[in-house]
Design a protein around this motif. Sequence first.
Motif, short mmCIF file in Angstrom:
data_model
loop_
_atom_site.label_atom_id
_atom_site.label_comp_id
_atom_site.label_asym_id
_atom_site.label_seq_id
_atom_site.Cartn_x
_atom_site.Cartn_y
_atom_site.Cartn_z
N THR A 1 24.56 39.59 19.33
CA THR A 1 24.65 39.00 20.68
C THR A 1 23.62 39.63 21.61
O THR A 1 22.92 38.93 22.34
CB THR A 1 26.07 39.21 21.27
OG1 THR A 1 27.02 38.69 20.35
CG2 THR A 1 26.22 38.52 22.60
N VAL A 2 23.57 40.98 21.54
CA VAL A 2 22.62 41.72 22.38
C VAL A 2 21.20 41.25 22.12
O VAL A 2 20.41 40.99 23.04
CB VAL A 2 22.74 43.25 22.12
CG1 VAL A 2 21.62 44.00 22.82
CG2 VAL A 2 24.10 43.76 22.60
N SER A 3 20.84 41.14 20.84
CA SER A 3 19.47 40.75 20.45
C SER A 3 19.10 39.35 20.93
O SER A 3 18.01 39.12 21.47
CB SER A 3 19.30 40.83 18.93
OG SER A 3 19.56 42.14 18.48
N LEU A 4 20.03 38.41 20.76
CA LEU A 4 19.75 37.02 21.15
C LEU A 4 19.58 36.89 22.67
O LEU A 4 18.65 36.25 23.15
CB LEU A 4 20.89 36.11 20.67
CG LEU A 4 20.98 35.89 19.15
CD1 LEU A 4 22.23 35.10 18.80
CD2 LEU A 4 19.74 35.17 18.63
N VAL A 5 20.49 37.53 23.42
CA VAL A 5 20.42 37.45 24.89
C VAL A 5 19.14 38.15 25.39
O VAL A 5 18.45 37.65 26.29
CB VAL A 5 21.67 38.08 25.54
CG1 VAL A 5 21.52 38.10 27.06
CG2 VAL A 5 22.92 37.30 25.16
N ALA A 6 18.82 39.29 24.77
CA ALA A 6 17.60 40.02 25.17
C ALA A 6 16.35 39.19 24.86
O ALA A 6 15.38 39.23 25.62
CB ALA A 6 17.53 41.36 24.44
N GLY A 7 16.40 38.43 23.78
CA GLY A 7 15.26 37.56 23.43
C GLY A 7 15.02 36.51 24.51
O GLY A 7 13.88 36.25 24.90
N VAL A 8 16.09 35.93 25.01
CA VAL A 8 15.99 34.97 26.12
C VAL A 8 15.43 35.67 27.36
O VAL A 8 14.59 35.12 28.08
CB VAL A 8 17.38 34.35 26.43
CG1 VAL A 8 17.29 33.45 27.66
CG2 VAL A 8 17.89 33.56 25.24
N GLY A 9 15.88 36.91 27.58
CA GLY A 9 15.40 37.70 28.72
C GLY A 9 13.90 37.94 28.68
O GLY A 9 13.23 37.87 29.72
N ILE A 10 13.38 38.21 27.49
CA ILE A 10 11.93 38.43 27.34
C ILE A 10 11.16 37.19 27.79
O ILE A 10 10.18 37.26 28.52
CB ILE A 10 11.56 38.78 25.88
CG1 ILE A 10 12.14 40.14 25.49
CG2 ILE A 10 10.03 38.80 25.70
CD1 ILE A 10 12.01 40.46 24.03
#
Length: 351
Positions: free
Chosen positions: A170-179
Motif C-alpha cells: 500500500t505504501v509503495s503504490l501510494v508513494a508512486g502516485v505521490g512521485i
Amino acid sequence: MSHHHDHQHDHDHDHEHKHEHDHQHDNKSSHAHGSKSCSHGHSHGHGHDHGHGHHHHHGDPNTMGRAFAIAIVLNTVFVAIEFGYGFLANSTALMADAGHNLSDVLGLMLAWGAAILAKRLPNGRYTYGLRSTSMLAALFNAMLLMAACGGIAWEAVQQLIHPDPVGGLTVSLVAGVGILINGFSAWLFMSGSKDDVNIRGAYLHMAADAAISLGVLVAGVIVMYTGWNWLDPVVSMLIVGFIVYSTWSLLKQSLRMVLAAVPDHIEGEEIAAFLTTQPGVSAVQDLHIWAMSTTETALTVQLITPQGHPGDAALDAISRQLREEYSIHHSTLQVRLGDGSASCSLQTPAH
C-alpha cells in the motif's frame, strides 16, 4: 524630473522641491551656504528609473497562476488519499508525508496570494504597492517547511521506539502516485523558480515532496520483501535531513530580504565603486540597496558632484546601467555639491 519618491531614511530631504530646477544654473554661488547645514540642501537630480521593473517575473504570470491552481488542487486531493491509506497501512512515513503535503498546500496558497498581491499598484499608503508580500510568503514558506520537518521527525522517532507492522505494498503504490503528482507540480514551477524566491519556495516544496515519495516508495518495497518495519521511520529521518538542508538557503535568503539586506546577487562595494567612477562624481554617500520584492531591487544614493549637476541625461544613463548591469530596477539618485563633509546623512556601509 518631476518624480519624488520619499524613501524615508533617518534623515530628511524635504528641502529638495524648492531647488528642483536650479541645477541648470551655476550652483556654486547659489548653494554655497548649503555646506554648513543639511536643511539648506543642494540641488537634487533624481535619476528615477521606474516603469520597467514591474515585469521582472521570469515565467509568465498567467502561467504561474495556472501552475498554482493545478498544484493546489492535485495536492489537496492527494493529501486526503495519502493520509487515509497511511492510516490503513500503519505507515508513519506515509502519514507524515501527508501532513507535510498539507503544509505544502498551505504554502502554495500563501505563495500564490503573495504573487497576486505583488502586482497591486502603489497607492497613497503603500507607495511601493504590495510587492514585499512575496518576500514574506517566501519566509513563511520556509518556516512552514521547517515546522513540517519537526513533525515528521517526531513521528519517525515514535515509530522507531514502538515499531508496528507496515503495509509495504500500500505504501509503495501510494508513494508512486505521490512521485507523479509532486514531480509534475515541481515541473510547473521550474520556469519561474530561477529568478523569484517566492516561486522557488513553491518549486522546492514540490521537488522535496517528490523526493520524499521516492524514499517512501523504496522503503515500502524493502519492507514488503524483508519485514524490516524500522526502515519506514529511518527513511523518514533521512528525508527530514534532506528537506532541512535544501530549505536552509531559502530561509536565509528570504529573511535577509525581509530585513532589507543587500540582495545576495549584488555586491554593495562594487556598486559604490561603479558610482564613484561616473563623470563629475567625487564621492558616494548614504548608499542603500534593498529588495522591494522577490524579483525587484531598489537603490537610493547621494552623489557628491562639486562641479555642479551632471544633467538629467547623465543620471538617466547611470540608472540604465544600474538596471542592465546590476539588476537594480528602481534607482533614486540625489545630487549634492561640495565634498559632503558637513552632510548630516548617514555614512552607511554598503554591506
